[in-house]
Design a protein around this motif. Structure first.
Motif, PDB file in Angstrom:
ATOM      1  N   UNK A  40      -7.245   8.124   3.189  1.00 39.35           N
ATOM      2  CA  UNK A  40      -6.511   7.846   4.133  1.00 39.35           C
ATOM      3  C   UNK A  40      -5.915   5.977   3.092  1.00 39.35           C
ATOM      4  N   UNK A  41      -4.199   5.855   2.830  1.00 43.86           N
ATOM      5  CA  UNK A  41      -3.785   5.554   1.812  1.00 43.86           C
ATOM      6  C   UNK A  41      -3.254   3.982   2.585  1.00 43.86           C
ATOM      7  N   UNK A  42      -3.139   3.254   1.715  1.00 43.42           N
ATOM      8  CA  UNK A  42      -2.313   1.569   2.578  1.00 43.42           C
ATOM      9  C   UNK A  42      -1.434   1.187   1.698  1.00 43.42           C
ATOM     10  N   UNK A  95      -7.074   1.584  -0.522  1.00 44.51           N
ATOM     11  CA  UNK A  95      -7.446   3.219  -0.591  1.00 44.51           C
ATOM     12  C   UNK A  95      -8.588   2.918   0.388  1.00 44.51           C
ATOM     13  N   UNK A  96      -8.794   4.397   1.237  1.00 45.85           N
ATOM     14  CA  UNK A  96      -9.977   3.977   2.600  1.00 45.85           C
ATOM     15  C   UNK A  96     -10.410   5.465   2.829  1.00 45.85           C
ATOM     16  N   UNK A  97     -12.115   5.613   2.882  1.00 43.06           N
ATOM     17  CA  UNK A  97     -12.303   7.049   3.541  1.00 43.06           C
ATOM     18  C   UNK A  97     -12.811   6.261   4.777  1.00 43.06           C
ATOM     19  N   UNK A 157      -0.389   6.406   5.547  1.00 47.70           N
ATOM     20  CA  UNK A 157      -0.821   7.192   5.102  1.00 47.70           C
ATOM     21  C   UNK A 157      -2.142   8.309   5.377  1.00 47.70           C
ATOM     22  N   UNK A 158      -2.801   8.927   6.197  1.00 44.90           N
ATOM     23  CA  UNK A 158      -3.470   9.812   6.447  1.00 44.90           C
ATOM     24  C   UNK A 158      -3.813  10.593   7.601  1.00 44.90           C
ATOM     25  N   UNK A 159      -4.367  12.284   7.810  1.00 47.89           N
ATOM     26  CA  UNK A 159      -4.758  12.609   8.726  1.00 47.89           C
ATOM     27  C   UNK A 159      -4.365  12.404  10.379  1.00 47.89           C
TER      28      UNK A 159
END
Length: 203
Positions: free
Chosen positions: A32-34, A24-26, A45-47
């Motif tokens: 955002x997720x990997x 998980x990352x910001x 996944x992410x915006x």
């Protein structure tokens, strides 16, 4: 643009399974997720899809053996050449860390079920290897009585030798020698040691 990796296991912005994988990352505070789906593949996944390559590069700093990345529709976002995985005996691995967080052990037990589930980064050293990351997983392998893990061979800066020297002062020569401590004790002792090491380096 700031990318921050999430190291906790409880954050409502992310799915629990990906938190446990440390995927998980910001990116400028946007999640955002990997999610790892096989030993070499992950879904991101992410915006904003244009930022996926940047998140992937950050993710692969910790998991270089993941080489194929998909979006939610299983379209390939980015692919890298396959990386050779070594099979290394635990007795050949010199840790560069002293403490293991009890909470992290509990977390990884949810998705690590056999020795082949563990892939770490190592650096060749003398007649064996120095572990550059994955110390929780290494300790868990020793706890389970597993005799080997898989690894990616990498390089490191000279700072790692100082960490190894400090580990050996504490009689830590293999993963089973590391010290299992509470999360609070880990945060206090390990973070303080790292802060002191890098403060000395800046002087």
């Amino acid at each position: 643009m700031e990318i921050k990796r999430i190291d906790t296991y409880d954050d409502a912005r992310f799915s629990k399974s990906v938190l446990l994988q440390h995927g998980c990352f910001l990116v400028d505070e946007v999640p955002y997720e990997v999610e790892i789906i096989s030993e070499s593949e992950a879904v991101i996944r992410g915006a904003e899809q244009t930022l996926f390559p940047m998140v992937i590069d950050e993710f692969r700093f910790y998991t270089p053996h993941i080489v194929i990345f998909y979006d939610n529709d299983r379209n390939v976002i980015k692919a890298f050449p396959n990386i050779e995985l070594l099979k290394i005996s635990l007795d050949q691995i010199q840790p560069s860390q002293f403490y293991v967080d009890r909470d992290k052990i509990a977390a990884i037990s949810n998705y690590i079920h056999e020795a082949d589930d563990i892939v770490i980064q190592v650096m060749s050293h003398q007649n064996g290897f120095i572990s550059l990351d994955g110390h929780t997983r290494l300790y868990y392998a020793a706890m389970k009585g597993w005799r080997y893990v898989r690894a990616v061979e990498e390089t490191s800066d000279d700072w790692v030798y100082r960490f190894v020297a400090e580990a050996q002062k504490r009689n830590i020569y293999t993963p089973k020698d590391m010290m299992l401590v509470s999360h609070e004790e880990y945060e206090e002792k390990w973070n303080r040691f790292c802060d002191e090491i890098f403060a000395d380096a800046e002087e």
